[in-house]
Write a protein that holds these residues in place. Structure first.
Motif, short mmCIF file in Angstrom:
data_model
loop_
_atom_site.label_atom_id
_atom_site.label_comp_id
_atom_site.label_asym_id
_atom_site.label_seq_id
_atom_site.Cartn_x
_atom_site.Cartn_y
_atom_site.Cartn_z
N ALA A 111 72.07 -3.27 -76.02
CA ALA A 111 72.55 -1.86 -76.84
C ALA A 111 71.05 -1.27 -77.07
O ALA A 111 70.82 0.01 -76.77
CB ALA A 111 73.47 -2.19 -78.01
N LEU A 112 70.25 -1.89 -78.02
CA LEU A 112 69.10 -2.09 -78.02
C LEU A 112 68.19 -0.71 -77.31
O LEU A 112 67.28 0.22 -77.37
CB LEU A 112 68.07 -2.13 -78.65
N VAL A 113 68.23 -1.82 -76.04
CA VAL A 113 67.09 -1.60 -74.55
C VAL A 113 67.90 -0.61 -73.90
O VAL A 113 66.93 0.90 -73.83
CB VAL A 113 67.61 -2.25 -73.01
N ALA A 114 69.28 0.19 -74.12
CA ALA A 114 70.09 1.64 -73.66
C ALA A 114 70.31 2.08 -74.74
O ALA A 114 69.35 3.80 -73.86
CB ALA A 114 71.16 1.61 -73.65
N ILE A 115 70.02 2.03 -75.96
CA ILE A 115 69.22 3.95 -77.25
C ILE A 115 67.57 3.93 -76.67
O ILE A 115 67.62 4.87 -76.91
CB ILE A 115 69.65 3.40 -78.33
N VAL A 116 66.57 2.74 -76.80
CA VAL A 116 65.61 3.46 -76.40
C VAL A 116 66.08 4.01 -75.19
O VAL A 116 64.22 4.79 -75.52
CB VAL A 116 64.75 2.07 -76.78
N ALA A 117 65.93 3.57 -74.07
CA ALA A 117 66.13 4.39 -72.37
C ALA A 117 66.91 5.90 -72.79
O ALA A 117 65.99 6.46 -72.48
CB ALA A 117 67.16 3.63 -71.94
N GLY A 118 67.17 6.55 -73.83
CA GLY A 118 68.05 7.40 -74.27
C GLY A 118 66.93 8.18 -74.49
O GLY A 118 66.73 9.28 -74.30
N ALA A 119 66.12 7.63 -75.78
CA ALA A 119 65.48 8.21 -76.49
C ALA A 119 64.07 8.82 -75.29
O ALA A 119 62.72 9.41 -75.60
CB ALA A 119 64.48 7.40 -77.57
N VAL A 120 63.98 7.38 -74.35
CA VAL A 120 62.39 7.64 -73.64
C VAL A 120 63.30 8.77 -72.47
O VAL A 120 62.44 9.52 -72.26
CB VAL A 120 62.60 6.69 -72.46
N CYS A 121 64.66 9.01 -72.20
CA CYS A 121 65.32 10.57 -71.50
C CYS A 121 64.61 11.60 -72.02
O CYS A 121 64.06 12.30 -71.57
CB CYS A 121 65.94 10.46 -71.52
N GLY A 122 65.34 11.58 -73.67
CA GLY A 122 64.72 12.61 -74.93
C GLY A 122 63.06 12.81 -74.09
O GLY A 122 62.44 14.21 -74.33
N VAL A 123 62.61 11.88 -74.29
CA VAL A 123 61.09 12.07 -74.01
C VAL A 123 60.41 12.94 -72.96
O VAL A 123 59.34 14.10 -72.93
CB VAL A 123 59.93 10.42 -74.42
N VAL A 124 60.90 12.42 -72.35
CA VAL A 124 60.76 13.48 -70.34
C VAL A 124 61.38 14.59 -70.54
O VAL A 124 60.27 15.77 -70.23
CB VAL A 124 61.36 12.62 -69.52
N ASN A 125 62.72 14.59 -71.10
CA ASN A 125 62.48 16.00 -71.90
C ASN A 125 61.71 16.93 -72.63
O ASN A 125 61.35 18.15 -71.85
CB ASN A 125 63.88 16.20 -72.51
N GLY A 126 61.17 16.52 -73.83
CA GLY A 126 60.46 17.25 -74.59
C GLY A 126 58.98 17.67 -74.33
O GLY A 126 58.28 18.79 -74.65
N PHE A 127 58.53 16.81 -73.41
CA PHE A 127 57.16 16.37 -72.33
C PHE A 127 56.97 17.99 -71.32
O PHE A 127 56.92 18.16 -71.70
CB PHE A 127 57.04 14.96 -72.21
N LEU A 128 58.33 18.22 -70.80
CA LEU A 128 58.73 19.19 -69.82
C LEU A 128 58.40 20.53 -70.39
O LEU A 128 57.89 21.22 -70.08
CB LEU A 128 59.67 18.82 -68.80
N VAL A 129 59.29 20.16 -71.67
CA VAL A 129 59.63 21.28 -72.43
C VAL A 129 58.28 21.91 -73.43
O VAL A 129 57.77 23.66 -73.32
CB VAL A 129 60.74 21.84 -72.96
N THR A 130 57.84 21.07 -74.22
CA THR A 130 56.87 21.55 -75.41
C THR A 130 55.80 21.75 -74.55
O THR A 130 54.41 22.63 -74.83
CB THR A 130 56.83 20.53 -76.53
N VAL A 131 55.30 20.67 -73.76
CA VAL A 131 53.62 20.73 -73.30
C VAL A 131 53.58 21.11 -71.84
O VAL A 131 52.65 22.20 -71.62
CB VAL A 131 53.55 19.35 -73.25
N VAL A 132 54.77 20.74 -70.96
CA VAL A 132 54.10 21.76 -69.35
C VAL A 132 54.90 23.30 -70.01
O VAL A 132 54.39 23.69 -69.50
CB VAL A 132 55.20 20.85 -68.30
N GLY A 133 55.45 23.34 -70.47
CA GLY A 133 55.58 25.15 -70.54
C GLY A 133 56.98 24.94 -70.14
O GLY A 133 57.00 26.32 -69.87
#
Length: 358
Positions: A111-133
């Protein structure tokens, strides 16, 4: 002879020009809560078995994933962004939970790995939106397909249905002496945390400022990119947690779990009074919006109405909520402009009266 005192025109903003009780009662959020109460009362009086404790139990169990994900989604939309990948993150976390459990990992670790994986997916979204623009709509449409593809690729068309019984029982358990599922406890804790964060902290005020004007927010010292990045990570982590609960509730890990749920979540958030254009919204309205859609669907199913008709009614509610928000915003703008013109005329008249006669 001294000049007459200059008349000071009131500067109260329209949002605070009325008493507190009126600002609380005459809002879209209050209207949604009132509509929810009306639907519940009508269903109790007309729909057979709607008032049974079992109906409430299943209603809260089924809406729990939507309630959970709607919390961070509210914050994301307040900043004039959107996350369409949340249901795919839920599906991916469900698959990871199942695969790791099947491989012999302790369930808490899975369960912990699944939640961390969800956060990593959020990191991907956040990077593409806020860093890449890139725009969040385009990004999360892409990651919606990406994360869902990874989930299906990991498990294929098969399903994992064997999970530790103590954990599946916990997901279905009720608070002792009530028909309320235990999942409502972590939801209530998260709801309080997100409500305090949004409505009672400088971080929450920054979110509204970004939604109203990200340029103005940037020049006022708000780190717009970091703030949005944080929201996408929160959205991913909560979606991961919802995926773990979804898996235990239905004892089923599949790559296509919760397909289409992102539309239900966004519909509930908008119905609850959050503006798709950012800068406006409240969590109590969103929670009422989720419960309204869930209650309406539950009552209609008990009344024998087909799922297609329920989807049509939900769609009509969403359209009406968006249209009503646009109409109210237009009316509010007209009223503010009218008040401004009246004050300007009053100030000019006062200035003319104060000029000495030649």
């Amino acid at each position: 002879m001294s000049a007459p005192a200059t008349t000071v025109v009131g500067t109260a903003t329209p949002a605070h020009a009325h008493p507190l009780w009126r600002r609380w009662l005459f809002t879209r959020e209050a209207a949604i809560i009132a509509l929810l109460v009306i639907v519940i009362v009508y269903a109790l009086a007309t729909v057979r078995n709607f008032g049974s404790p079992l109906t409430l139990t299943y209603l809260l169990r089924d809406t729990a994933p939507i309630l959970l994900i709607a919390l961070p989604m509210t914050l994301v939309i307040v900043t004039e962004e959107i996350d369409l990948s949340v249901a795919s993150i839920l599906g991916l976390s469900s698959v990871l939970t199942g695969v790791l459990t099947q491989a012999g990992a302790p369930f808490p670790l899975a369960a912990l790995v699944a939640i961390v994986a969800g956060a990593v997916c959020g990191v991907v979204n956040g990077f593409l939106v806020t860093v890449v623009g890139l725009p969040s709509l385009a990004v999360t449409i892409g990651t919606l397909a990406l994360f869902r593809g990874i989930a299906v690729g990991l498990l294929g068309t098969t399903a994992i249905t064997e999970f530790p019984e103590e954990w599946t029982d916990l997901a279905k358990a009720l608070i002792p002496g009530t028909p309320i599922p235990v999942i409502m406890i972590p939801f209530a804790i998260l709801a309080i945390v997100f409500a305090v964060l949004l409505h009672f902290t400088p971080f929450g005020r920054a979110l509204y400022a970004i939604g109203l004007s990200k340029e103005a927010a940037h020049f006022s010292g708000i780190d717009v990119a970091k703030t949005k990045f944080t929201l996408f990570v929160l959205s991913g982590a909560v979606s991961g947690f919802a995926g773990v609960y979804f898996t235990l509730l239905y004892s089923n890990a599949r790559g296509d779990n919760a397909t289409g749920m992102e539309l239900q979540i966004i519909a509930a958030v908008l119905l609850g009074g959050v503006s798709i254009f950012g800068g406006r919204g409240a969590l109590h309205g969103v929670i009422a919006g989720v419960l309204l859609i869930g209650t309406l669907g539950s009552a209609l199913r008990l009344a024998g109405v087909s799922g297609e008709v329920i989807n049509i009614i939900t769609g009509v509610l969403l359209i009406l909520s968006v249209v009503s928000a646009a109409v109210l915003a237009w009316a509010r703008g007209r009223r503010i402009a009218l008040i401004g013109r009246r004050r300007l005329r009053t100030a000019r008249a006062a200035g003319s009266a104060s000029k000495p006669l030649q």
